[in-house]
Write a protein that holds these residues in place. Structure first.
Motif, PDB file in Angstrom:
ATOM      1  N   PRO A 271       0.802  -1.223   0.000  1.00  0.00           N
ATOM      2  CA  PRO A 271       0.000   0.000   0.000  1.00  0.00           C
ATOM      3  C   PRO A 271       0.836   1.275   0.000  1.00  0.00           C
ATOM      4  CG  PRO A 271      -1.016  -1.616   1.423  1.00  0.00           C
ATOM      5  CD  PRO A 271       0.294  -2.205   0.991  1.00  0.00           C
ATOM      6  N   ALA A 272       2.002   1.232   0.655  1.00  0.00           N
ATOM      7  CA  ALA A 272       2.868   2.417   0.693  1.00  0.00           C
ATOM      8  C   ALA A 272       3.392   2.801  -0.686  1.00  0.00           C
ATOM      9  CB  ALA A 272       4.036   2.169   1.646  1.00  0.00           C
ATOM     10  N   ASP A 273       3.334   1.879  -1.640  1.00  0.00           N
ATOM     11  CA  ASP A 273       3.805   2.174  -2.999  1.00  0.00           C
ATOM     12  C   ASP A 273       2.761   2.893  -3.834  1.00  0.00           C
ATOM     13  OD1 ASP A 273       6.259   0.868  -2.502  1.00  0.00           O
ATOM     14  OD2 ASP A 273       5.365  -1.074  -3.005  1.00  0.00           O
ATOM     15  N   VAL A 274       1.509   2.923  -3.359  1.00  0.00           N
ATOM     16  CA  VAL A 274       0.445   3.597  -4.099  1.00  0.00           C
ATOM     17  C   VAL A 274       0.559   5.093  -3.832  1.00  0.00           C
ATOM     18  CG1 VAL A 274      -2.038   3.800  -4.462  1.00  0.00           C
ATOM     19  CG2 VAL A 274      -1.034   1.563  -3.926  1.00  0.00           C
ATOM     20  N   ARG A 275       0.797   5.868  -4.883  1.00  0.00           N
ATOM     21  CA  ARG A 275       1.039   7.305  -4.728  1.00  0.00           C
ATOM     22  C   ARG A 275      -0.173   8.150  -5.077  1.00  0.00           C
ATOM     23  NH1 ARG A 275       6.704   7.083  -4.787  1.00  0.00           N
ATOM     24  NH2 ARG A 275       7.096   5.132  -3.662  1.00  0.00           N
ATOM     25  N   ALA A 276      -1.145   7.581  -5.801  1.00  0.00           N
ATOM     26  CA  ALA A 276      -2.328   8.357  -6.177  1.00  0.00           C
ATOM     27  C   ALA A 276      -3.451   7.417  -6.565  1.00  0.00           C
ATOM     28  CB  ALA A 276      -2.012   9.302  -7.340  1.00  0.00           C
ATOM     29  N   LEU A 277      -4.665   7.873  -6.320  1.00  0.00           N
ATOM     30  CA  LEU A 277      -5.879   7.249  -6.846  1.00  0.00           C
ATOM     31  C   LEU A 277      -6.521   8.261  -7.783  1.00  0.00           C
ATOM     32  CD1 LEU A 277      -8.398   5.443  -7.106  1.00  0.00           C
ATOM     33  CD2 LEU A 277      -9.143   6.305  -4.872  1.00  0.00           C
ATOM     34  N   VAL A 278      -6.629   7.915  -9.047  1.00  0.00           N
ATOM     35  CA  VAL A 278      -7.258   8.795 -10.032  1.00  0.00           C
ATOM     36  C   VAL A 278      -8.617   8.205 -10.397  1.00  0.00           C
ATOM     37  CG1 VAL A 278      -7.046   9.939 -12.272  1.00  0.00           C
ATOM     38  CG2 VAL A 278      -4.985   9.418 -10.942  1.00  0.00           C
ATOM     39  N   LEU A 279      -9.654   9.026 -10.302  1.00  0.00           N
ATOM     40  CA  LEU A 279     -11.006   8.603 -10.646  1.00  0.00           C
ATOM     41  C   LEU A 279     -11.326   9.010 -12.076  1.00  0.00           C
ATOM     42  CD1 LEU A 279     -12.863   9.780  -7.408  1.00  0.00           C
ATOM     43  CD2 LEU A 279     -11.979   7.480  -7.903  1.00  0.00           C
ATOM     44  N   THR A 280     -11.747   8.041 -12.889  1.00  0.00           N
ATOM     45  CA  THR A 280     -12.267   8.426 -14.201  1.00  0.00           C
ATOM     46  C   THR A 280     -13.585   9.174 -14.029  1.00  0.00           C
ATOM     47  OG1 THR A 280     -13.444   6.319 -14.504  1.00  0.00           O
ATOM     48  CG2 THR A 280     -11.186   6.471 -15.364  1.00  0.00           C
ATOM     49  N   HIS A 281     -14.355   8.758 -13.029  1.00  0.00           N
ATOM     50  CA  HIS A 281     -15.594   9.426 -12.654  1.00  0.00           C
ATOM     51  C   HIS A 281     -15.983   8.897 -11.276  1.00  0.00           C
ATOM     52  CE1 HIS A 281     -16.949   5.599 -14.278  1.00  0.00           C
ATOM     53  NE2 HIS A 281     -18.182   5.820 -13.869  1.00  0.00           N
ATOM     54  N   ALA A 282     -17.049   9.446 -10.703  1.00  0.00           N
ATOM     55  CA  ALA A 282     -17.304   9.194  -9.289  1.00  0.00           C
ATOM     56  C   ALA A 282     -18.616   8.475  -9.015  1.00  0.00           C
ATOM     57  CB  ALA A 282     -17.239  10.507  -8.508  1.00  0.00           C
ATOM     58  N   HIS A 283     -19.092   7.668  -9.939  1.00  0.00           N
ATOM     59  CA  HIS A 283     -20.235   6.802  -9.632  1.00  0.00           C
ATOM     60  C   HIS A 283     -19.884   5.875  -8.472  1.00  0.00           C
ATOM     61  CE1 HIS A 283     -22.533   7.087 -13.725  1.00  0.00           C
ATOM     62  NE2 HIS A 283     -22.915   8.011 -12.858  1.00  0.00           N
ATOM     63  N   PHE A 284     -20.909   5.397  -7.778  1.00  0.00           N
ATOM     64  CA  PHE A 284     -20.708   4.584  -6.581  1.00  0.00           C
ATOM     65  C   PHE A 284     -19.844   3.359  -6.819  1.00  0.00           C
ATOM     66  CE2 PHE A 284     -24.518   2.986  -8.646  1.00  0.00           C
ATOM     67  CZ  PHE A 284     -24.378   1.608  -8.560  1.00  0.00           C
ATOM     68  N   ASP A 285     -19.881   2.794  -8.039  1.00  0.00           N
ATOM     69  CA  ASP A 285     -19.111   1.585  -8.310  1.00  0.00           C
ATOM     70  C   ASP A 285     -17.673   1.862  -8.714  1.00  0.00           C
ATOM     71  OD1 ASP A 285     -20.259   2.687 -10.628  1.00  0.00           O
ATOM     72  OD2 ASP A 285     -20.162   0.804 -11.716  1.00  0.00           O
ATOM     73  N   HIS A 286     -17.257   3.126  -8.614  1.00  0.00           N
ATOM     74  CA  HIS A 286     -15.870   3.486  -8.912  1.00  0.00           C
ATOM     75  C   HIS A 286     -15.191   4.194  -7.749  1.00  0.00           C
ATOM     76  CE1 HIS A 286     -15.912   2.475 -13.289  1.00  0.00           C
ATOM     77  NE2 HIS A 286     -17.210   2.531 -13.045  1.00  0.00           N
TER      78      HIS A 286
END
Length: 255
Positions: free
Chosen positions: A61-76
């Motif tokens: 988990p420490a290697d994850v530097r960002a979470l990018v959302l293509t969009h913000a529907h509940f399933d994403h």
């Protein structure tokens, strides 16, 4: 169906890009050196599969530097808050998605949602899988950092933001030119979870804000010329962006 759906990790769907599929929804891990960008955050029960997927590719988990959302529907955005709060990872998305990220059920859609299970029974198993994965209990996430069309994001993999509204008002695909890949989110899918239809297409009006706009935005996807398309629902498409867009236009407006 009495138990949560199983997750599947498919490595190297594009160079250094791995697909985590769970409950008919896909998230992607982009490796860059010793760091990772997570694209989209599935449903709440993706939390353990996500950690197992990271371990399987030799990351933490420490290697994850960002979470990018293509969009913000509940399933994403299902595990977005946990990624942000427990891992200290910034969440990025278009400004038009920020309200939806905080309120993931407050989304625009052309058609009523309730009739779909009755009029499209083939989609029932898919929607049932999503329900078992926590689709009715998605927490919102606040403090989303803004991205803009054309940005080359300063995150692992350096994806280029491709503005592709219609499914949601601020939907963005992510182009990885050096990997000949395009993460399309739900701007173009190869499986519509509302009716179970396969092949390149836009998503049914029960989950799409503006279908004509979504069809028009396919031009932006084709313009990337990417060879591999990685959708939010369905299998990767390896026939190129132009052919995928042609097929989606042929499929036309979903009923």
């Amino acid at each position: 169906m009495s138990r949560p759906p199983r997750a599947t990790l498919t490595r190297s769907v594009a160079p250094g890009v791995h697909r985590l599929a769970h409950a008919e929804v896909s998230a992607y891990l982009i490796e860059d050196g010793d760091a990772v960008t997570l694209v989209d955050a599935g449903l709440p029960r993706m939390w353990q599969p996500l950690q197992r997927a990271l371990a399987a590719i030799g990351r933490r988990p420490a290697d994850v530097r960002a979470l990018v959302l293509t969009h913000a529907h509940f399933d994403h955005v299902g595990v977005a808050r946990r990624v942000q709060e427990e891992w200290g990872v910034p969440v990025l998305g278009h400004p038009l998605e920020h309200h939806l990220a905080a309120h993931p059920y407050d989304y625009a859609h052309e058609d009523p949602r309730l009739p779909y299970p009755l009029t499209h029974p083939a989609g029932l198993p898919l929607l049932g899988s999503m329900l078992l994965a926590g689709a009715l209990a998605v927490p919102g996430v606040e403090g989303v950092r803004s991205i803009a069309p054309g940005d080359v994001l300063d995150v692992p993999g350096s994806p280029v933001v491709v503005f592709s509204p219609g499914h949601t008002w601020g939907h963005c695909a992510l182009h990885l030119p050096d990997r000949d890949a395009l993460i399309t989110g739900d701007a173009l899918v190869t499986l519509d979870p509302y009716n179970a239809r396969t092949g390149p297409r836009v998503v049914a009006g029960a989950a799409t804000a503006d279908i004509p706009l979504a069809l028009a935005s396919l031009d932006a996807l084709a313009a990337t010329g990417a060879g591999v398309l990685l959708p939010g629902h369905g299998d990767p498409w390896r026939g190129g962006a132009v052919a995928a867009v042609e097929a989606a236009r042929t499929a036309g407006r979903p009923d």
